[in-house]
Scaffold this active site. Structure first.
Site, PDB file in Angstrom:
ATOM      1  N   LYS A 188       0.871  -1.175   0.000  1.00  9.26           N
ATOM      2  CA  LYS A 188       0.000   0.000   0.000  1.00  9.26           C
ATOM      3  C   LYS A 188       0.917   1.237   0.000  1.00  9.26           C
ATOM      4  O   LYS A 188       1.168   1.843   1.034  1.00  9.26           O
ATOM      5  CB  LYS A 188      -0.937  -0.025   1.210  1.00  9.26           C
ATOM      6  CG  LYS A 188      -2.091  -1.026   1.026  1.00  9.26           C
ATOM      7  CD  LYS A 188      -3.042  -1.035   2.206  1.00  9.26           C
ATOM      8  CE  LYS A 188      -3.978   0.153   2.227  1.00  9.26           C
ATOM      9  NZ  LYS A 188      -5.028   0.096   1.207  1.00  9.26           N
TER      10      LYS A 188
HETATM   11  N1  PMP Z   1      -7.420  -3.500  -3.205  1.00  8.05           N
HETATM   12  C1  PMP Z   1      -6.992  -2.229  -3.031  1.00  8.05           C
HETATM   13  C2  PMP Z   1      -6.397  -1.526  -4.186  1.00  8.05           C
HETATM   14  C3  PMP Z   1      -7.125  -1.605  -1.789  1.00  8.05           C
HETATM   15  O1  PMP Z   1      -6.704  -0.358  -1.609  1.00  8.05           O
HETATM   16  C4  PMP Z   1      -7.730  -2.306  -0.724  1.00  8.05           C
HETATM   17  C5  PMP Z   1      -7.912  -1.628   0.612  1.00  8.05           C
HETATM   18  N2  PMP Z   1      -6.797  -1.813   1.430  1.00  8.05           N
HETATM   19  C6  PMP Z   1      -8.153  -3.622  -0.944  1.00  8.05           C
HETATM   20  C7  PMP Z   1      -7.977  -4.184  -2.197  1.00  8.05           C
HETATM   21  C8  PMP Z   1      -8.763  -4.426   0.163  1.00  8.05           C
HETATM   22  O2  PMP Z   1      -7.795  -4.724   1.143  1.00  8.05           O
HETATM   23  P1  PMP Z   1      -8.194  -4.960   2.667  1.00  8.05           P
HETATM   24  O3  PMP Z   1      -9.297  -5.941   2.685  1.00  8.05           O
HETATM   25  O4  PMP Z   1      -6.954  -5.482   3.286  1.00  8.05           O
HETATM   26  O5  PMP Z   1      -8.603  -3.647   3.215  1.00  8.05           O
END
Ligand code: PMP
Length: 340
Positions: A188
């Site tokens: 991220k």
């Molecule tokens: N894909 C992207 C591009 C994201 O930003 C997120 C949010 N973090 C997710 C998927 C989902 O991830 P998570 O379930 O860990 O929040």
């Protein structure tokens, strides 16, 4: 100048133009993200003091990593959902970016999050750790000093409460998700979210709640801030992990589904497999588990929340609220150790 303010993550497609205003002041203010304290580089400081100078490499070029985490109200008090996994991904993101001198480890970050939630007295909240850099402008990471800050605030359903109940509307974006060799799909990284912002903004301006992003080969990747799953003949399909963020909610949903006896298949999906699915849903920490009722003006299934999505939503909410047998391994209860 007359400006139209578009709703961002608040509706389910009906309200394209949320309001019209003449100045920037009508835009949602930062004050919707209120708290008393923010944890900044080792100490809790009052909200107003958590500021950064504009000569800052993260602000100019986008290097930085962040997490999005939720803390839920449970019968045993506030509990952060899958905190360890979120912090492991935070550390992994820093490693992927190439940071070699992050000043905090997993235990210190866990303690900092606990202090942030408790000091602000939240029973439930969204938690945002960010690692940004101090240092001279220039493009060599080794000249920067990593700094970590953690904020928390009350945040409702990212795609809107109505969307959670009746389904959201999406379009396939004309923006391509980044190639894994031009971005880091497992991290991220702050600057990479410009790709998401471009796609989300165009979708919102066209009246949709969210954008589906295709990978450089034209197959379904993910949404701008959620992973995507579909259901056909009661089998759940989702895209393989190589070119997507490994969502912690995606892992949660897959685990809950398999526990409940569903078959889950990870394979490449084309956009028209979404159109002919019985059900489609998205999942992420901010959006939770949200049904999709329409993509590119095609109703998904009968256009209502499908039975598998509904079942998985129920399982998800029981898990985050401490009412599922998986809750014990996934919830981290936020209690301050008494100072002796
Ligand atoms: N894909 C992207 C591009 C994201 O930003 C997120 C949010 N973090 C997710 C998927 C989902 O991830 P998570 O379930 O860990 O929040």
């Amino acid at each position: 100048m007359d400006r139209t303010i578009y709703q961002n993550g608040q509706g389910n497609g009906a309200g394209v133009k949320a309001q019209t205003a003449t100045t920037n002041q009508a835009r949602p203010a930062r004050s919707t993200m209120q708290s008393e304290y923010i944890w900044l580089d080792g100490e809790l400081v009052p909200f107003e003091r958590a500021t950064v100078h504009f000569l800052n490499p993260t602000l100019h070029y986008g290097p930085g990593v962040f997490e999005g985490i939720r803390c839920y109200a449970t019968a045993r008090g506030p509990a952060v959902f899958r905190l360890r996994e979120h912090l492991e991904r935070f550390l992994a993101s820093a490693r992927v970016l190439g940071v070699t001198d992050l000043p905090y480890g997993l235990d210190e970050l866990r303690d900092a999050i606990c202090r942030t939630v408790c000091a602000n007295g939240f029973s439930e909240c969204y938690i945002r750790p960010l690692m940004y850099f101090d240092g001279p402008l220039g493009l060599n990471l080794d000249a920067y000093r990593p700094v970590v800050a953690i904020a928390a605030w009350k945040w409702g359903a990212y795609l809107g409460q109505e969307g959670l109940e009746t389904g959201v509307r999406m379009m396939v974006s004309s923006m391509t998700r980044m190639h894994p060799n031009s971005s880091m799909t497992k991290a991220k990284i702050s600057g990479q979210y410009v790709n998401s912002i471009l796609a989300k903004t165009m979708a919102a301006r066209a009246g949709f709640d969210e954008a589906v992003m295709l990978d450089p080969d034209g197959y379904v990747a993910e949404c701008t801030g959620e992973n995507l799953l579909l259901v056909r003949d009661r089998i759940i399909y989702t895209t393989p992990r190589a070119a997507i963020l490994e969502g912690i909610t995606r892992d949660t949903v897959i685990t809950l589904a398999r526990d409940a006896g569903y078959t889950v298949v990870e394979e490449r999906l084309s956009r028209d497999q979404l159109y002919i699915a019985d059900e489609v849903f998205v999942c992420g920490t901010a959006a939770e588990v949200a049904p999709v009722r329409e993509i590119d003006y095609r109703a998904i299934g009968n256009g209502r929340v499908g039975p598998v999505t509904h079942h998985l939503q129920q399982l998800f909410y029981s898990a985050v609220r401490g009412e599922h047998h998986r809750s014990a391994e996934w919830l981290d209860y936020m209690v301050m150790e008494p100072m002796i």
